[in-house]
Scaffold this motif. Structure first.
Motif, PDB file in Angstrom:
ATOM      1  N   THR A 429     -35.622 -16.449 -62.184  1.00 14.72           N
ATOM      2  CA  THR A 429     -34.058 -17.000 -62.379  1.00 14.72           C
ATOM      3  C   THR A 429     -32.713 -16.814 -62.068  1.00 14.72           C
ATOM      4  O   THR A 429     -31.746 -17.012 -61.528  1.00 14.72           O
ATOM      5  N   LEU A 430     -32.480 -16.098 -62.580  1.00 15.51           N
ATOM      6  CA  LEU A 430     -31.588 -14.662 -63.108  1.00 15.51           C
ATOM      7  C   LEU A 430     -30.948 -14.262 -61.561  1.00 15.51           C
ATOM      8  O   LEU A 430     -29.847 -13.931 -61.191  1.00 15.51           O
ATOM      9  N   ALA A 431     -31.793 -14.758 -60.697  1.00 18.16           N
ATOM     10  CA  ALA A 431     -31.369 -13.863 -58.951  1.00 18.16           C
ATOM     11  C   ALA A 431     -30.593 -15.267 -58.791  1.00 18.16           C
ATOM     12  O   ALA A 431     -29.473 -15.108 -58.024  1.00 18.16           O
ATOM     13  N   ALA A 432     -30.578 -16.033 -58.891  1.00 22.01           N
ATOM     14  CA  ALA A 432     -29.912 -17.811 -58.284  1.00 22.01           C
ATOM     15  C   ALA A 432     -28.366 -17.224 -58.982  1.00 22.01           C
ATOM     16  O   ALA A 432     -27.686 -17.193 -58.401  1.00 22.01           O
ATOM     17  N   PHE A 433     -28.181 -16.856 -59.737  1.00 19.54           N
ATOM     18  CA  PHE A 433     -26.510 -16.418 -60.368  1.00 19.54           C
ATOM     19  C   PHE A 433     -26.630 -15.174 -59.737  1.00 19.54           C
ATOM     20  O   PHE A 433     -25.397 -15.662 -59.270  1.00 19.54           O
ATOM     21  N   ALA A 434     -27.115 -14.231 -59.222  1.00 17.95           N
ATOM     22  CA  ALA A 434     -26.517 -13.412 -58.320  1.00 17.95           C
ATOM     23  C   ALA A 434     -26.232 -13.795 -57.259  1.00 17.95           C
ATOM     24  O   ALA A 434     -25.141 -13.691 -56.703  1.00 17.95           O
ATOM     25  N   LEU A 435     -27.173 -15.391 -56.476  1.00 15.55           N
ATOM     26  CA  LEU A 435     -26.365 -15.782 -55.389  1.00 15.55           C
ATOM     27  C   LEU A 435     -25.778 -16.389 -55.998  1.00 15.55           C
ATOM     28  O   LEU A 435     -24.487 -16.606 -54.434  1.00 15.55           O
ATOM     29  N   GLY A 436     -25.167 -16.941 -56.669  1.00 16.12           N
ATOM     30  CA  GLY A 436     -24.199 -17.906 -56.849  1.00 16.12           C
ATOM     31  C   GLY A 436     -22.617 -17.266 -57.034  1.00 16.12           C
ATOM     32  O   GLY A 436     -21.326 -17.062 -56.374  1.00 16.12           O
ATOM     33  N   LEU A 437     -22.912 -15.821 -57.462  1.00 17.01           N
ATOM     34  CA  LEU A 437     -21.730 -15.080 -58.111  1.00 17.01           C
ATOM     35  C   LEU A 437     -21.331 -14.865 -56.379  1.00 17.01           C
ATOM     36  O   LEU A 437     -20.009 -14.265 -56.266  1.00 17.01           O
ATOM     37  N   VAL A 438     -22.277 -14.020 -55.352  1.00 19.79           N
ATOM     38  CA  VAL A 438     -22.198 -13.627 -54.449  1.00 19.79           C
ATOM     39  C   VAL A 438     -21.324 -15.012 -53.180  1.00 19.79           C
ATOM     40  O   VAL A 438     -19.854 -14.401 -52.829  1.00 19.79           O
ATOM     41  N   LEU A 439     -21.537 -15.979 -54.076  1.00 14.14           N
ATOM     42  CA  LEU A 439     -21.083 -17.356 -52.605  1.00 14.14           C
ATOM     43  C   LEU A 439     -19.696 -17.071 -52.967  1.00 14.14           C
ATOM     44  O   LEU A 439     -18.844 -17.712 -52.515  1.00 14.14           O
ATOM     45  N   PHE A 440     -19.232 -17.315 -54.934  1.00 13.59           N
ATOM     46  CA  PHE A 440     -18.598 -17.840 -55.544  1.00 13.59           C
ATOM     47  C   PHE A 440     -17.054 -16.992 -54.861  1.00 13.59           C
ATOM     48  O   PHE A 440     -16.210 -16.736 -54.512  1.00 13.59           O
TER      49      PHE A 440
END
Length: 462
Positions: A429-440
């Motif tokens: 689940t925490l991987a989604a936040f890492a992907l979101g930060l990269v996309l941001f």
């Protein structure tokens, strides 16, 4: 009385106060023979604000405080003696009793919840009456205070403009604080993720398989969270295939509408073209999945002889996504070409250049910064798209350059990782936040570059 009815009542009182203040200041001005410092409308708004704002602020605070007071009252009632000790079971019973009391639930799983319904309704009614009475009293007190201050020499305009300024400031701060909160939440969860998974594995790894990851130790997730296939899929669909479709069609349509189309044709075609930007993405997804993807697969198999072509492919999603973002490229190119000084076009034609040569050698180069800005904004829009990719490109994280195969993107994986009942203490689940930060970060950089290019273009011709 419901919160909506109370809100309407307060607004009605504010409207009455607004009208009464206008009448009062006008009559006082005529009686004294003096001219009012502020227009009657400002006096009306001054009274209306004092009537509405204190009561609405109190209601906002009371709506967050009252549920806790109701719960404490229920826990102190004799019916609460049957409840188990504090914990998950008691919270579930209290939640069912609350839902039964307000009518959102017809039957309860726990029998104890039904015994708490009368206590819940009694406490809710008691504190609801307190809230209504207090809000109405605040509205009348504020309105009376403001109404008594209304007179011709009162500087109502200054007070109202000051309140409006503070409201605008608060609105700006809310937007800024929301952005800060989003970034902070992404950073916090991303740091937790990189505490479990090495950042080098995430950034440079080529295997993405979070579903098979285990969470028994810090090193158990290594090798499951390589995000390179996701980054490549995002670039392939959003930045390559979609742009191959959107840039030529958008630029050519802008050139036609600004240079060749008659005013009547332009008046009709430009709004029709911009309708594409208002179509819901799920509609594009259905179009891609049901029409474009099968056609692309049949073309690849029957014409090109690619037997491995999939019904979910990068090219199907990219083509439809390119169609979706045509208005972004077309509108920016249209505005940029139209903003080029007419003297440049007239000078080129006067030197003997044809219309097409003038467009190719003068207008497009002069409008290039604005066109580039529109393309960058379109790219940032494309890489954030989810629905089309889910329905037309699939969920497989493949590292392939074949556009007829299934790929996935960063946004699709974020949705997949956060869908359903997930443990927010797991690396998956925490991987989604890492992907979101990269996309941001990527989207922010693209927007900054695009705005900088557009600003430089405007400065050149203003």
């Amino acid at each position: 009385m419901s919160m909506l009815a109370l809100f309407v009542l307060i607004l009605g009182l504010a409207a009455i106060g607004w009208f009464s203040a206008r009448v009062r200041v006008a009559s006082l001005s005529r009686a004294s023979g003096t001219r009012a410092h502020s227009l009657p409308g400002y006096h009306g708004w001054y009274v209306a604000l004092w009537l509405a704002l204190p009561a609405l602020i109190f209601l906002a605070i009371w709506s967050s405080v009252a549920p806790g007071l109701v719960e404490q009252a229920v826990l102190g009632s004799p019916a609460a003696e049957v409840l188990p000790p504090a914990g998950i079971e008691r919270n579930a019973i209290m939640g069912e009793a609350r839902a039964l009391a307000d009518g959102s639930l017809q039957a309860a799983f726990n029998p104890e919840a039904e015994q708490l319904v009368p206590a819940y309704r009694e406490a809710s009614g008691f504190y609801g009456v307190i809230g209504i009475v207090a809000a109405v009293l605040l509205a009348f007190a504020g309105g009376a205070f403001a109404f008594l201050r209304v007179r011709p020499d009162f500087r109502a305009r200054n007070r109202v403009e000051r309140v409006v300024m503070w409201m605008l400031l608060i609105a700006s701060l809310i937007a800024i604080l929301t952005t800060i909160g989003i970034v902070a939440s992404l950073l916090f969860e991303t740091i937790r993720f990189f505490g479990r998974v090495p950042i080098t594995e995430f950034v440079f790894g080529t295997q993405w398989n979070p579903q098979s990851a285990t969470f028994t130790g810090p090193g158990a997730d290594e090798g499951s969270f390589g995000a390179i296939p996701l980054f490549w899929g995002t670039v392939l669909i959003g930045a390559i295939i979609a742009m191959i479709v959107a840039i030529p069609l958008g630029l050519l349509s802008a050139i036609y509408l600004t240079q060749y189309a008659k005013p009547g044709v332009r008046k009709v075609m430009k709004p029709v073209l911009e309708i594409l930007a208002g179509v819901p993405t799920v509609v594009y997804g259905y179009f891609a999945a049901l029409t474009v993807a099968p056609a692309v697969r049949d073309f690849a198999v029957n014409v090109m002889g690619i037997s491995s072509a999939s019904s979910e492919s990068a090219i199907a999603a990219g083509v439809v996504m390119g169609i979706m973002i045509i208005p972004f490229v077309s509108s920016m190119a249209d505005d940029s070409i139209a903003a080029v000084p007419g003297a440049m076009r007239d000078g080129s034609l006067a030197m003997g250049a044809t219309h097409s040569e003038t467009i190719k050698r003068v207008l497009v180069p002069a409008a290039l910064p604005g066109i580039v800005g529109g393309v960058l904004l379109a790219v940032s829009r494309a890489i954030g798209e989810t629905m089309i990719v889910v329905m037309a490109a699939g969920l497989a994280a493949n590292m392939t350059a074949n556009p007829f195969e299934s790929v996935t993107t960063v946004t699709v994986q974020i949705v997949q990782l956060l869908t359903g009942d997930q443990e927010f203490d797991s690396s998956k689940t925490l991987a989604a936040f890492a992907l979101g930060l990269v996309l941001f970060i990527v989207t922010l950089l693209l927007n900054i570059v695009a705005l900088g290019v557009v600003k430089r273009f405007r400065e050149a011709y203003e």
